[in-house]
Scaffold this motif. Structure first.
Motif, PDB file in Angstrom:
ATOM      1  N   VAL A 181      10.191  34.285  17.467  1.00 27.50           N
ATOM      2  CA  VAL A 181      10.227  33.655  16.465  1.00 27.50           C
ATOM      3  C   VAL A 181       9.866  32.688  17.169  1.00 27.50           C
ATOM      4  O   VAL A 181       9.731  31.767  17.943  1.00 27.50           O
ATOM      5  CB  VAL A 181      11.318  33.787  16.103  1.00 27.50           C
ATOM      6  CG1 VAL A 181      11.687  34.539  15.444  1.00 27.50           C
ATOM      7  CG2 VAL A 181      12.824  33.575  16.793  1.00 27.50           C
ATOM      8  N   GLU A 183      10.614  28.558  17.049  1.00 26.27           N
ATOM      9  CA  GLU A 183      11.409  27.522  17.569  1.00 26.27           C
ATOM     10  C   GLU A 183      11.231  26.398  16.095  1.00 26.27           C
ATOM     11  O   GLU A 183      10.015  26.091  16.211  1.00 26.27           O
ATOM     12  CB  GLU A 183      11.881  26.476  18.410  1.00 26.27           C
ATOM     13  CG  GLU A 183      12.941  27.149  19.495  1.00 26.27           C
ATOM     14  CD  GLU A 183      13.037  26.208  20.887  1.00 26.27           C
ATOM     15  OE1 GLU A 183      12.643  25.130  20.709  1.00 26.27           O
ATOM     16  OE2 GLU A 183      13.963  26.783  21.359  1.00 26.27           O
ATOM     17  N   LEU A 184      12.561  25.735  15.329  1.00 30.89           N
ATOM     18  CA  LEU A 184      12.259  24.966  14.247  1.00 30.89           C
ATOM     19  C   LEU A 184      12.069  24.271  14.714  1.00 30.89           C
ATOM     20  O   LEU A 184      12.141  23.170  15.331  1.00 30.89           O
ATOM     21  CB  LEU A 184      13.179  24.836  13.282  1.00 30.89           C
ATOM     22  CG  LEU A 184      13.258  26.829  12.417  1.00 30.89           C
ATOM     23  CD1 LEU A 184      15.166  26.570  11.448  1.00 30.89           C
ATOM     24  CD2 LEU A 184      11.718  27.063  11.409  1.00 30.89           C
ATOM     25  N   LYS A 265      20.381  30.334   6.313  1.00 36.02           N
ATOM     26  CA  LYS A 265      19.126  29.911   6.577  1.00 36.02           C
ATOM     27  C   LYS A 265      19.079  27.927   6.597  1.00 36.02           C
ATOM     28  O   LYS A 265      17.891  27.468   6.860  1.00 36.02           O
ATOM     29  CB  LYS A 265      18.139  30.494   6.140  1.00 36.02           C
ATOM     30  CG  LYS A 265      16.423  30.319   5.771  1.00 36.02           C
ATOM     31  CD  LYS A 265      15.497  31.053   5.324  1.00 36.02           C
ATOM     32  CE  LYS A 265      14.914  30.601   5.471  1.00 36.02           C
ATOM     33  NZ  LYS A 265      13.269  31.793   4.779  1.00 36.02           N
ATOM     34  N   THR A 269      17.691  25.214   8.578  1.00 36.66           N
ATOM     35  CA  THR A 269      16.550  24.489   8.348  1.00 36.66           C
ATOM     36  C   THR A 269      16.627  23.336   8.842  1.00 36.66           C
ATOM     37  O   THR A 269      16.174  22.207   9.054  1.00 36.66           O
ATOM     38  CB  THR A 269      15.764  25.359   6.903  1.00 36.66           C
ATOM     39  OG1 THR A 269      15.685  26.644   7.387  1.00 36.66           O
ATOM     40  CG2 THR A 269      14.604  23.961   6.660  1.00 36.66           C
ATOM     41  N   LYS A 309      20.952  32.253  14.276  1.00 36.93           N
ATOM     42  CA  LYS A 309      20.267  31.745  13.455  1.00 36.93           C
ATOM     43  C   LYS A 309      20.190  30.075  14.565  1.00 36.93           C
ATOM     44  O   LYS A 309      19.027  30.413  15.078  1.00 36.93           O
ATOM     45  CB  LYS A 309      20.010  31.260  12.802  1.00 36.93           C
ATOM     46  CG  LYS A 309      20.062  32.581  11.719  1.00 36.93           C
ATOM     47  CD  LYS A 309      20.031  32.681  10.165  1.00 36.93           C
ATOM     48  CE  LYS A 309      19.817  34.622   9.759  1.00 36.93           C
ATOM     49  NZ  LYS A 309      19.976  34.305   8.000  1.00 36.93           N
ATOM     50  N   TRP A 312      18.520  31.432  17.576  1.00 33.38           N
ATOM     51  CA  TRP A 312      17.077  31.433  17.419  1.00 33.38           C
ATOM     52  C   TRP A 312      16.257  30.941  17.274  1.00 33.38           C
ATOM     53  O   TRP A 312      14.879  31.046  17.941  1.00 33.38           O
ATOM     54  CB  TRP A 312      17.022  32.928  16.545  1.00 33.38           C
ATOM     55  CG  TRP A 312      17.208  34.004  16.602  1.00 33.38           C
ATOM     56  CD1 TRP A 312      17.880  34.574  17.799  1.00 33.38           C
ATOM     57  CD2 TRP A 312      17.423  35.028  15.785  1.00 33.38           C
ATOM     58  NE1 TRP A 312      18.453  35.998  17.685  1.00 33.38           N
ATOM     59  CE2 TRP A 312      18.095  36.568  16.011  1.00 33.38           C
ATOM     60  CE3 TRP A 312      17.076  35.366  14.147  1.00 33.38           C
ATOM     61  CZ2 TRP A 312      18.264  37.534  15.620  1.00 33.38           C
ATOM     62  CZ3 TRP A 312      17.000  36.279  13.515  1.00 33.38           C
ATOM     63  CH2 TRP A 312      18.013  37.521  14.565  1.00 33.38           C
ATOM     64  N   TYR A 313      16.513  29.857  16.905  1.00 36.21           N
ATOM     65  CA  TYR A 313      15.501  28.810  16.202  1.00 36.21           C
ATOM     66  C   TYR A 313      15.877  27.350  16.742  1.00 36.21           C
ATOM     67  O   TYR A 313      14.865  26.078  16.472  1.00 36.21           O
ATOM     68  CB  TYR A 313      15.788  28.505  14.963  1.00 36.21           C
ATOM     69  CG  TYR A 313      15.197  29.739  13.766  1.00 36.21           C
ATOM     70  CD1 TYR A 313      13.706  30.016  14.088  1.00 36.21           C
ATOM     71  CD2 TYR A 313      16.626  30.754  13.804  1.00 36.21           C
ATOM     72  CE1 TYR A 313      13.611  31.452  13.173  1.00 36.21           C
ATOM     73  CE2 TYR A 313      15.975  32.035  12.879  1.00 36.21           C
ATOM     74  CZ  TYR A 313      14.743  32.158  13.062  1.00 36.21           C
ATOM     75  OH  TYR A 313      14.058  33.829  11.774  1.00 36.21           O
TER      76      TYR A 313
END
Length: 383
Positions: A181, A183-184, A265, A269, A309, A312-313
């Motif tokens: 994934v 990263e944001l 989410k 974000t 999450k 993950w991001y």
């Protein structure tokens, strides 16, 4: 930045009559092995302990016990072998948590539990997945349903294992994969979250997230629970009522799951640092007044989603100590008001005269404390 993660993809499988028998047999084998190994270890532990030699669990001992068990019960050879080995690995983990982390003692598994499962480890070509079917050892090809996104991931990712699960009358395959994934992007914003019973969550920016409206689902679940209690176990009418009960239970679970995925989410974000309290949820369940409400809202599920999450991001998730007095402390001057009770929704600080909303004030304090913790961690890393 691209990161490699492990992810579970839940597929709804559609086995026919003969496949259901094989699935149920493997689930029964896993349960049989777990219960027997647990009983064997308990008796051996008492024997060794009586003579002054404590016997701690390990993989080697459990593997030997499984071999003995298979020699005494020939039907186990008909089952899937990697799933049987996985049972003693899971049991060993449960004992490790009991001895080292203070978790509860492993329990025997019941046949009446509506949730049954077994896990198949990837070993050569024993697991294969096509666009519509999944092939499992001892079972063959089974049709499945899932989203287009999941189908793409299944084609491009490494498969580690598959857990076959029966839950509320339906069968699922949870495929554990290794994927990547991105990263944001960083937003430069932080948020503190105060979880509660009246509102699901209160954010430090003043936003309140209300609990889901599950009155209809709870009413129908309660209705069919009462009906089941009056019917003969596993009679035709019992099974008809059970299907209706499962329907409403699944509807409730899906509603919660969907809402929590959307909320987690959104938070991941929008914010780089997400701060929450390290709640003692198990301890809270001991309160008779809180337990029914806690069971409805599934706080641990939301907390866990935000946590993994964030990892993950590339976002920062911080949990503030549960004993930190976030509700009683003024977020402006730091004064601690010892007179705050559970009934107090608003209060005014006697020092700086700031008017506080109970939950918003707590969320702001959680955010401030988390920033302090984060700065300390960064300093230690530099040192």
């Amino acid at each position: 930045m691209v990161k490699e993660i492990n992810k579970g993809l839940k597929l709804k499988i559609l086995p026919n009559g003969s496949m259901v028998e094989v699935l149920e047999q493997n689930m029964g084998n896993a349960r049989f092995i777990w219960n027997n190994l647990l009983g064997m270890y308990f008796n051996l532990y008492l024997l060794f302990n009586f003579h002054g030699y404590p016997l701690y669990p390990n993989i080697r001992n459990f593997n030997a016990m499984l071999k003995m068990l298979k020699q005494e019960n020939a039907f186990l050879y008909e089952g899937e072998s990697t799933s049987q080995q996985q049972v003693f690995r899971d049991l060993n983990k449960a004992f490790t948590k009991f001895f080292k982390e203070g978790a509860g003692y492993p329990r025997f598994k019941s046949k009446k539990n509506p949730k049954q499962s077994f896990r198949i480890q990837k070993n050569g070509n024993n697991i294969r997945i096509t666009n519509r079917r999944i092939r499992l050892a001892k079972l063959g090809y089974v049709h499945y349903r899932t989203s287009t996104e999941y189908k793409k991931l299944l084609k491009t990712s490494k498969i580690n294992n598959v857990t076959i699960k029966r839950e509320n009358g339906k069968y699922y395959a949870i495929v554990n994969i290794t994927t990547t994934v991105e990263e944001l992007e960083k937003t430069g914003k932080s948020i503190g979250i105060d979880l509660g019973l009246k509102n699901l969550a209160t954010l430090s920016n003043g936003q309140e997230i209300t609990n889901l409206d599950l009155k209809r689902e709870d009413k129908m679940i309660q209705k069919y629970q009462k009906k089941l209690s009056r019917q003969k176990y596993m009679s035709k009418n019992y099974q008809k009522t059970l299907k209706k009960y499962y329907k409403w239970t699944n509807r409730k679970n899906n509603k919660i799951q969907n809402a929590y995925h959307q909320l987690s989410k959104y938070l991941i974000t929008q914010y780089d640092i997400i701060a929450m309290e390290n709640l003692n949820i198990k301890g809270m369940f001991k309160n008779k007044k809180w337990a029914p409400k806690l069971q409805k809202i599934s706080l641990y599920k939301l907390l866990n989603m935000i946590k993994y999450k964030a990892e993950w991001y590339g976002k920062t998730f911080i949990q503030v100590n549960r004993f930190y007095p976030s509700t009683k402390t003024c977020n402006t001057c730091g004064y601690k008001n010892k007179n705050i009770t559970l009934k107090t929704r608003q209060w005014t600080c006697p020092i700086c005269k700031t008017k506080h909303h109970r939950d918003i004030n707590a969320a702001k304090n959680i955010l401030n404390e988390s920033i302090k913790q984060n700065n300390l961690i960064k300093k230690r890393i530099k040192i």
